[in-house]
Enzyme design. Sequence first.
Site, PDB file in Angstrom:
ATOM      1  N   GLY A 239     -13.604   2.586   4.851  1.00 18.16           N
ATOM      2  CA  GLY A 239     -12.081   3.120   5.370  1.00 18.16           C
ATOM      3  C   GLY A 239     -11.785   2.172   6.720  1.00 18.16           C
ATOM      4  O   GLY A 239     -10.800   2.263   7.118  1.00 18.16           O
ATOM      5  N   GLY A 275     -14.822  -1.647   1.750  1.00 19.37           N
ATOM      6  CA  GLY A 275     -14.130  -2.538   0.962  1.00 19.37           C
ATOM      7  C   GLY A 275     -13.201  -3.375   1.599  1.00 19.37           C
ATOM      8  O   GLY A 275     -13.660  -4.478   2.087  1.00 19.37           O
ATOM      9  N   ARG A 276     -12.231  -2.819   2.147  1.00 18.73           N
ATOM     10  CA  ARG A 276     -11.079  -3.853   2.773  1.00 18.73           C
ATOM     11  C   ARG A 276     -11.612  -4.557   3.947  1.00 18.73           C
ATOM     12  O   ARG A 276     -11.152  -5.763   3.831  1.00 18.73           O
ATOM     13  CB  ARG A 276      -9.942  -2.580   3.342  1.00 18.73           C
ATOM     14  CG  ARG A 276      -8.781  -3.476   3.823  1.00 18.73           C
ATOM     15  CD  ARG A 276      -7.910  -2.584   4.681  1.00 18.73           C
ATOM     16  NE  ARG A 276      -7.646  -1.279   3.868  1.00 18.73           N
ATOM     17  CZ  ARG A 276      -6.688  -0.958   3.201  1.00 18.73           C
ATOM     18  NH1 ARG A 276      -5.742  -1.857   3.003  1.00 18.73           N
ATOM     19  NH2 ARG A 276      -6.590   0.416   2.696  1.00 18.73           N
ATOM     20  N   CYS A 344      12.664  -7.464 -11.937  1.00 16.34           N
ATOM     21  CA  CYS A 344      14.279  -7.132 -12.079  1.00 16.34           C
ATOM     22  C   CYS A 344      13.973  -5.787 -11.458  1.00 16.34           C
ATOM     23  O   CYS A 344      13.854  -4.562 -11.864  1.00 16.34           O
ATOM     24  CB  CYS A 344      14.434  -6.818 -13.447  1.00 16.34           C
ATOM     25  SG  CYS A 344      14.349  -8.471 -14.064  1.00 16.34           S
ATOM     26  N   TYR A 373      -7.257  -5.124  -2.471  1.00 13.91           N
ATOM     27  CA  TYR A 373      -6.149  -4.248  -3.194  1.00 13.91           C
ATOM     28  C   TYR A 373      -4.958  -5.308  -3.199  1.00 13.91           C
ATOM     29  O   TYR A 373      -3.845  -5.019  -3.399  1.00 13.91           O
ATOM     30  CB  TYR A 373      -5.838  -3.094  -2.311  1.00 13.91           C
ATOM     31  CG  TYR A 373      -6.989  -2.118  -1.923  1.00 13.91           C
ATOM     32  CD1 TYR A 373      -7.745  -1.339  -2.950  1.00 13.91           C
ATOM     33  CD2 TYR A 373      -7.461  -2.253  -0.493  1.00 13.91           C
ATOM     34  CE1 TYR A 373      -8.966  -0.663  -2.614  1.00 13.91           C
ATOM     35  CE2 TYR A 373      -8.677  -1.631  -0.313  1.00 13.91           C
ATOM     36  CZ  TYR A 373      -9.414  -0.774  -1.362  1.00 13.91           C
ATOM     37  OH  TYR A 373     -10.315  -0.032  -0.913  1.00 13.91           O
TER      38      TYR A 373
HETATM   39  N1  LLP Z   1     -15.388   4.831  -0.718  1.00 11.42           N
HETATM   40  C1  LLP Z   1     -14.650   5.525  -1.366  1.00 11.42           C
HETATM   41  C2  LLP Z   1     -15.041   6.711  -2.106  1.00 11.42           C
HETATM   42  C3  LLP Z   1     -13.213   5.099  -1.645  1.00 11.42           C
HETATM   43  O1  LLP Z   1     -12.734   5.876  -2.289  1.00 11.42           O
HETATM   44  C4  LLP Z   1     -12.813   4.124  -0.995  1.00 11.42           C
HETATM   45  C5  LLP Z   1     -11.344   3.504  -1.278  1.00 11.42           C
HETATM   46  C6  LLP Z   1     -13.954   3.302  -0.252  1.00 11.42           C
HETATM   47  C7  LLP Z   1     -15.096   3.584  -0.148  1.00 11.42           C
HETATM   48  C8  LLP Z   1     -13.296   1.860   0.381  1.00 11.42           C
HETATM   49  O2  LLP Z   1     -12.400   1.926   1.243  1.00 11.42           O
HETATM   50  P1  LLP Z   1     -11.906   0.869   2.307  1.00 11.42           P
HETATM   51  O3  LLP Z   1     -13.173   0.523   3.086  1.00 11.42           O
HETATM   52  O4  LLP Z   1     -11.592  -0.446   1.310  1.00 11.42           O
HETATM   53  O5  LLP Z   1     -10.881   1.426   3.084  1.00 11.42           O
HETATM   54  N2  LLP Z   1      -5.135   0.573  -2.615  1.00 11.42           N
HETATM   55  C9  LLP Z   1      -5.048   0.984  -1.191  1.00 11.42           C
HETATM   56  C10 LLP Z   1      -6.397   1.475  -0.772  1.00 11.42           C
HETATM   57  C11 LLP Z   1      -7.269   2.602  -1.452  1.00 11.42           C
HETATM   58  C12 LLP Z   1      -8.428   2.737  -1.181  1.00 11.42           C
HETATM   59  C13 LLP Z   1      -9.144   3.854  -2.296  1.00 11.42           C
HETATM   60  N3  LLP Z   1     -10.534   4.270  -1.938  1.00 11.42           N
HETATM   61  C14 LLP Z   1      -4.348   0.046  -0.298  1.00 11.42           C
HETATM   62  O6  LLP Z   1      -3.934  -0.880  -0.761  1.00 11.42           O
HETATM   63  O7  LLP Z   1      -4.200   0.215   0.694  1.00 11.42           O
END
Ligand code: LLP
Length: 424
Positions: A239, A275-276, A344, A373
């Site tokens: 997150g 992730g991000r 479109c 993403y």
């Molecule tokens: N762990 C779990 C259980 C998750 O559901 C997620 C992301 C992560 C880790 C990784 O989160 P991060 O570190 O990437 O914030 N498509 C959306 C983001 C969806 C995130 C879903 N879960 C966007 O483009 O902002």
Amino acid sequence: MNYFAYKKGDMHAEGVALKTIAEQVGTPFYCYSAGALRAAMGEFNRGMKGMNASVCYAMKANSSLAVIKTFAEMGAGADIVSEGEMRRALAAGVPANRIVYSGVGKKPAELMAALQAGVGQINVESVAELETLNAVAGQLGVKAAITIRVNPDVDAKTHAKITTGKKGNKFGIDIDLAREAFAIAGKLPHLNVVGVAMHIGSQLTTLSPYQRSIRKVAKFIAQLRSDGHRIDRFDVGGGLGIVYKKEKPPSITDFLAIVKKETKGLDCELTFEPGRRLVGEAGVLVGEVILVKPGASKTFVIVDAAMNDLIRPTLYDAWHDIVPVRQPRPGAATIRCDIVGPICESGDYLAQNRDLPRLSAGDLVMVRSAGAYGAVMGSTYNTRPLAPEVMVDGTRFAVTRPRPSIDDMLAAERFPSWMERPKP
Ligand code: LLP
């Protein structure tokens, strides 16, 4: 270090000019900087020194095999949400026991595949899943190592569509009801309850929601232990946010320091699922201007990258910086424009109301912070082939996922047997 920067008037990814890649690969394409990936992972590794902690990269953010392998080489495991992601993680060389399986709706066949592969931990999100997993593990004659994901009911102060830790979100088990779920799990013979998991949302730009959630979970862990559960692991989720516009997300080092402080004395092995933060700023999307269309109120710059390539602007109102690949002259005049794709739909835009130097057909533009993403959420809407992915490392670059041809796309389909074949 800035991994995407102008050199001699041309935007480079590390030591490679983006226009060189465009000439060889065509547009649109995604480009990832291996140096930027390693820098982010390196900061996690340094911050975790002396902690009993590890990273399981949330590969949903970017599941390119080359990206996963870059992190795996630096010791990361993987956080997966499907059998497909598991297969990718294994194919990229992540050891099965370093894989954590998350997700709110795992199918029995997927759980079976995960247990057969020997994944290290399954984060369970409901009582129904506890029962299914117990049955599947029983069939295989194994004991599944699980955590239960709790929903701590904390506002992560991020976009509604990526908030996951509030009551009313489908994720985890309400922290007030989770004690009961642990009691059920403790009695199931084919489950080995090893810990607690949480994940409160994505693109968090302050540390206080983490702090509040960790405190709640730490109290809960004490309660579980007094109930007789052995809780060895705490999966803190992912997150951590990145810079899209002018956000000031906490550094990885500060994030880890807060976690360390809040979990002091808890005696749990920690897992992080970023992730991000590991990939977002390490990737860009490059497109070419098809034409410029002046309108009554504003100008539309129509590029060959579209909402099917990067859906974040229209889906989450996300702001991505866009710059010309050829460096504008200092003080060059700007025009107010929307950068849009050829699809479109009025929702097909990458940016609205931007002041950009005058662009014309054939110019390249770069969309920043598109490593997370981006490609993974791509689709073939309007029968547009998925944008290829390229990795740069120093002065080298390689296509890590080629652009499918339209013939490839058509060849994947079938006519029903009762239909007459079209005449060639
Ligand atoms: N762990 C779990 C259980 C998750 O559901 C997620 C992301 C992560 C880790 C990784 O989160 P991060 O570190 O990437 O914030 N498509 C959306 C983001 C969806 C995130 C879903 N879960 C966007 O483009 O902002």
